[in-house]
Write a protein that holds these residues in place. Structure first.
Motif, PDB file in Angstrom:
ATOM      1  N   VAL A   1      64.515  29.476  23.676  1.00  0.00           N
ATOM      2  CA  VAL A   1      63.222  29.699  24.347  1.00  0.00           C
ATOM      3  C   VAL A   1      63.325  29.311  25.815  1.00  0.00           C
ATOM      4  O   VAL A   1      62.961  30.087  26.706  1.00  0.00           O
ATOM      5  N   ILE A   2      63.856  28.126  26.080  1.00  0.00           N
ATOM      6  CA  ILE A   2      63.955  27.630  27.454  1.00  0.00           C
ATOM      7  C   ILE A   2      64.929  28.474  28.273  1.00  0.00           C
ATOM      8  O   ILE A   2      64.618  28.899  29.387  1.00  0.00           O
ATOM      9  N   ARG A   3      66.097  28.761  27.712  1.00  0.00           N
ATOM     10  CA  ARG A   3      67.095  29.554  28.428  1.00  0.00           C
ATOM     11  C   ARG A   3      66.575  30.966  28.732  1.00  0.00           C
ATOM     12  O   ARG A   3      66.738  31.473  29.847  1.00  0.00           O
ATOM     13  N   ASN A   4      65.936  31.599  27.769  1.00  0.00           N
ATOM     14  CA  ASN A   4      65.436  32.965  27.967  1.00  0.00           C
ATOM     15  C   ASN A   4      64.325  33.033  29.002  1.00  0.00           C
ATOM     16  O   ASN A   4      64.194  34.038  29.705  1.00  0.00           O
ATOM     17  N   LEU A   5      63.539  31.975  29.122  1.00  0.00           N
ATOM     18  CA  LEU A   5      62.531  31.917  30.189  1.00  0.00           C
ATOM     19  C   LEU A   5      63.194  31.694  31.548  1.00  0.00           C
ATOM     20  O   LEU A   5      62.842  32.341  32.538  1.00  0.00           O
ATOM     21  N   GLU A   6      64.142  30.778  31.585  1.00  0.00           N
ATOM     22  CA  GLU A   6      64.820  30.459  32.852  1.00  0.00           C
ATOM     23  C   GLU A   6      65.619  31.643  33.400  1.00  0.00           C
ATOM     24  O   GLU A   6      65.647  31.863  34.607  1.00  0.00           O
ATOM     25  N   THR A   7      66.272  32.397  32.531  1.00  0.00           N
ATOM     26  CA  THR A   7      67.097  33.520  32.982  1.00  0.00           C
ATOM     27  C   THR A   7      66.283  34.787  33.235  1.00  0.00           C
ATOM     28  O   THR A   7      66.801  35.749  33.800  1.00  0.00           O
ATOM     29  N   GLY A   8      65.037  34.789  32.794  1.00  0.00           N
ATOM     30  CA  GLY A   8      64.201  35.972  32.972  1.00  0.00           C
ATOM     31  C   GLY A   8      64.392  37.021  31.886  1.00  0.00           C
ATOM     32  O   GLY A   8      63.855  38.121  31.995  1.00  0.00           O
TER      33      GLY A   8
ATOM     34  N   MET B   1      60.223  42.133  28.905  1.00  0.00           N
ATOM     35  CA  MET B   1      61.555  41.796  28.400  1.00  0.00           C
ATOM     36  C   MET B   1      62.489  42.938  28.765  1.00  0.00           C
ATOM     37  O   MET B   1      62.173  44.106  28.491  1.00  0.00           O
ATOM     38  N   ASP B   2      63.594  42.597  29.374  1.00  0.00           N
ATOM     39  CA  ASP B   2      64.560  43.604  29.821  1.00  0.00           C
ATOM     40  C   ASP B   2      63.861  44.687  30.652  1.00  0.00           C
ATOM     41  O   ASP B   2      64.067  45.877  30.462  1.00  0.00           O
ATOM     42  N   LYS B   3      62.977  44.249  31.550  1.00  0.00           N
ATOM     43  CA  LYS B   3      62.254  45.098  32.510  1.00  0.00           C
ATOM     44  C   LYS B   3      61.248  46.064  31.869  1.00  0.00           C
ATOM     45  O   LYS B   3      60.795  46.999  32.506  1.00  0.00           O
ATOM     46  N   THR B   4      60.909  45.830  30.602  1.00  0.00           N
ATOM     47  CA  THR B   4      59.897  46.636  29.924  1.00  0.00           C
ATOM     48  C   THR B   4      58.726  45.736  29.557  1.00  0.00           C
ATOM     49  O   THR B   4      58.930  44.686  28.937  1.00  0.00           O
TER      50      THR B   4
ATOM     51  N   ASN C   1      57.070  26.826  32.790  1.00  0.00           N
ATOM     52  CA  ASN C   1      57.150  25.384  32.978  1.00  0.00           C
ATOM     53  C   ASN C   1      58.011  24.802  31.852  1.00  0.00           C
ATOM     54  O   ASN C   1      57.506  24.322  30.840  1.00  0.00           O
ATOM     55  N   THR C   2      59.316  24.844  32.049  1.00  0.00           N
ATOM     56  CA  THR C   2      60.239  24.440  30.990  1.00  0.00           C
ATOM     57  C   THR C   2      60.202  22.926  30.722  1.00  0.00           C
ATOM     58  O   THR C   2      60.515  22.504  29.610  1.00  0.00           O
TER      59      THR C   2
END
Length: 154
Positions: free
Chosen positions: A81-88, A121-124, A54-55
């Protein structure tokens, strides 16, 4: 003998009064203020907003100068923080706090707690057991996160 009994009774009464006073003082130090409880609620809401991505809420509950430090030394800004959540890039799968201790000083407060955080993070996916320090600032009648740093529990 009557004098001795009265002296003994006074000593018992004083011990009773002292014991009751100590209990009351102890309870007072454990009780949280409304401001502390409001901060704990806000802190937990922010962590759950991170889990839910919930950004909008994260943007409202963080300061523009946010410094978000991780246990591995990685530091994010508010935009990061916001960008890294939005991009996954990072996904908080769960965030649980324990043993929260609040220390207030005017419009500043720090919160220390133990956290159990499951992150992908990064599929791990990893589960981190951390000790966290968060610095909060009161803006008007709400609290916003100014800084955060975590270390791994050993």
């Amino acid at each position: 003998m009557v004098l001795l009994r009265n002296a003994g009774q006074k000593q018992i009464n004083m011990k009773l009064v002292f014991t009751i006073l100590c209990c009351c003082l102890g309870l007072g130090s454990v009780a949280q203020t409304d401001d502390e409880q409001k901060l704990i609620t806000t802190l937990k809401e922010l962590h759950q907003a991170m889990v839910k991505k919930n950004t909008v809420s994260i943007n409202q509950q963080t300061d523009k100068a946010l410094s978000y430090g991780h246990s591995n030394g990685w530091v994010e800004t508010k935009a990061d923080v916001i960008r890294n959540l939005e991009t996954g890039k990072i996904q908080y799968d769960s965030y649980k706090e324990d043993s929260i201790v609040i220390s207030m000083n005017g419009i500043m407060a720090n919160a220390r707690f133990n956290a159990s955080i499951r992150v992908t993070m990064d599929k791990t996916t990893n589960l981190y057991q951390l000790k966290v320090l968060e610095v909060w600032v009161r803006k008007g009648n709400r609290w916003v996160l100014f800084a955060r740093q975590a270390v791994k529990q050993i």
